[in-house]
Design an enzyme around this catalytic site. Structure first.
Site, mmCIF file in Angstrom:
data_model
loop_
_atom_site.group_PDB
_atom_site.id
_atom_site.type_symbol
_atom_site.label_atom_id
_atom_site.label_comp_id
_atom_site.label_asym_id
_atom_site.label_seq_id
_atom_site.Cartn_x
_atom_site.Cartn_y
_atom_site.Cartn_z
ATOM 1 N N ASP A 92 0.908 -1.313 0.118
ATOM 2 C CA ASP A 92 -0.022 0.156 -0.111
ATOM 3 C C ASP A 92 0.707 1.300 0.022
ATOM 4 O OD1 ASP A 92 -1.824 1.989 0.401
ATOM 5 O OD2 ASP A 92 -2.447 1.401 2.469
ATOM 6 N N ASP A 277 -2.178 5.855 -5.631
ATOM 7 C CA ASP A 277 -2.191 4.787 -4.347
ATOM 8 C C ASP A 277 -2.540 3.340 -4.638
ATOM 9 O OD1 ASP A 277 -2.675 3.809 -2.021
ATOM 10 O OD2 ASP A 277 -4.401 4.991 -1.399
#
Length: 397
Positions: A92, A277
């Site tokens: 992430d 992201d």
């Protein structure tokens, strides 16, 4: 001489790479939708599908909107401890901590996932500190430990990580992942933990202080893609990388010039901020803009989701994100997700992030699946280029 230098650089970028395979599996949203539980989860979490606000203020712990993880489908494997204990994680770029469930966790979500057992690791040390991460209306909490972490053969020594003893609500019960490995900047790490990639750099475990992400959007392929540490693989993209400066070293945040619909600028006309992201599957933006965008593409709220008729994709507009002067087009086939039965979900989601962190657009996996993304910590920049789709893969890699 210049050609020789270019070849040497290419050799370093390709042959010094550490490749982490990413597998693609069913998302939490799709699982809940199939069970008829999606609308219930939104109600339980107090989430309005039209407008979701991340209400974390400056004096609170950093907040991770729960909806960011609802559609994540790309996971990799890591191990913690000696001998290694294996976990499936989300890599992430929108967070900076590593956490996995603890054997001492009593939440239902932990019981259905692999859990770390510190007493079985000869290299484990207790940090003595607690940590807490906000997820939607709940929090994930636990203790910080120190141990060896292995990522595709890379052994990171003395890595701080969270051992969760409490996980929020019922959402993570249906998750395909055990934990999360954050690849953001140290400034957003909770508990003053050094991120895994920073330790890789400090321990000279990577050729170059950068990593790159390739994601397959082919729904019929079990191959998810790969995360590469130490450089990038030019065979995975076409053309040249567009290097975009990072504007704020927390998330991988960049300047977004504008957002166009069929060539007309409709959003972000004066420029705005966006983050790239990997931990967010969809493309999110301010709810007022996204509501308008959903109307333009013909998406309507249904079954706790925004849906369109798959048969009319060819009639829907192209959405273009202009970054550093270059337009990144998304066709309807690219910004929608096929759910089966002739129904497609919109790849856009409203998310209001208040100042000072926001407002922000988030370019998640729907975007990254079309544009190879390089995250360069050495020069604090993000590189983007059109992907070369799977298959084929070269040399069986």
């Amino acid at each position: 001489m210049r050609q020789i230098l270019v070849l040497l650089l290419f050799a370093t970028l390709v042959y010094g790479l550490i490749r982490v395979p990413l597998k693609r599996q069913k998302s939490i949203r799709k699982t809940l939708k199939e069970k008829g539980k999606l609308s219930h989860i939104w109600t339980q979490q107090g989430i309005d599908m039209v407008q979701y606000t991340d209400s974390c203020s400056n004096d609170q712990a950093p907040s991770e909107p729960l909806i960011n993880y609802m559609d994540v489908e790309y996971f990799g494997e890591i191990s913690v401890g000696t001998p290694p204990q294996n976990f499936t994680v989300i890599f992430d770029t929108g967070s900076s901590n590593l956490w996995v469930p603890s054997v001492y966790c009593i939440s239902q979500a932990c019981a259905q996932h692999d859990r770390f057992q510190p007493q079985l690791s000869s290299t484990y040390e207790s940090n003595g500190n607690n940590f807490s991460l906000q997820y939607g209306t709940g929090s994930l909490s636990g203790v910080i430990g120190i141990d060896a972490v292995t990522v595709e053969g890379i052994l990171v020594q003395n890595q701080q990580f969270g051992e969760s003893v409490s996980e929020p609500g019922s959402t993570f019960v249906d998750a395909e992942f055990d934990g999360i490995l954050g690849l953001g900047y140290p400034s957003i790490a909770v508990g003053d933990c050094t991120p895994v990639f920073d330790n890789m750099i400090a321990q000279n475990l990577v050729e170059l202080p950068m990593f790159s992400v390739y994601m397959s959007r082919n729904p019929n392929s079990a191959v998810g893609g790969e995360l590469v540490f130490g450089g990038f693989d030019a065979s995975r993209f076409s053309g040249q990388l567009n290097w975009v400066p990072v504007t704020n070293q927390g998330y991988w945040q960049i300047q977004l010039d504008n957002v166009q619909i069929n060539g007309e600028v409709l959003f972000c006309s004066g420029g705005c901020q966006a983050i790239v992201d990997t931990g967010t599957s969809l493309i999110t933006g301010p709810s007022s803009d996204i509501v308008q965008l959903q109307n333009i593409i013909g998406a309507s709220a249904a079954n706790g989701d925004y849906e369109v008729d798959c048969s009319v994709l060819n009639e829907m507009p192209t959405v273009t994100f202009t970054i550093n002067g270059i337009g990144y087009q998304m066709t309807p086939q690219q910004y929608t997700l096929q759910d089966g039965g002739g129904v497609c979900s919109s790849g856009f989601q409203g998310l209001d992030i208040p100042p000072p962190a926001g407002p922000l657009w988030i370019l998640g996996d729907v975007f990254i699946g079309q544009y190879y993304s390089v995250f360069d910590r050495g020069n604090n920049r993000v590189g983007l280029a059109p992907v070369v789709p799977y298959p084929p893969l070269k040399n069986g890699v």
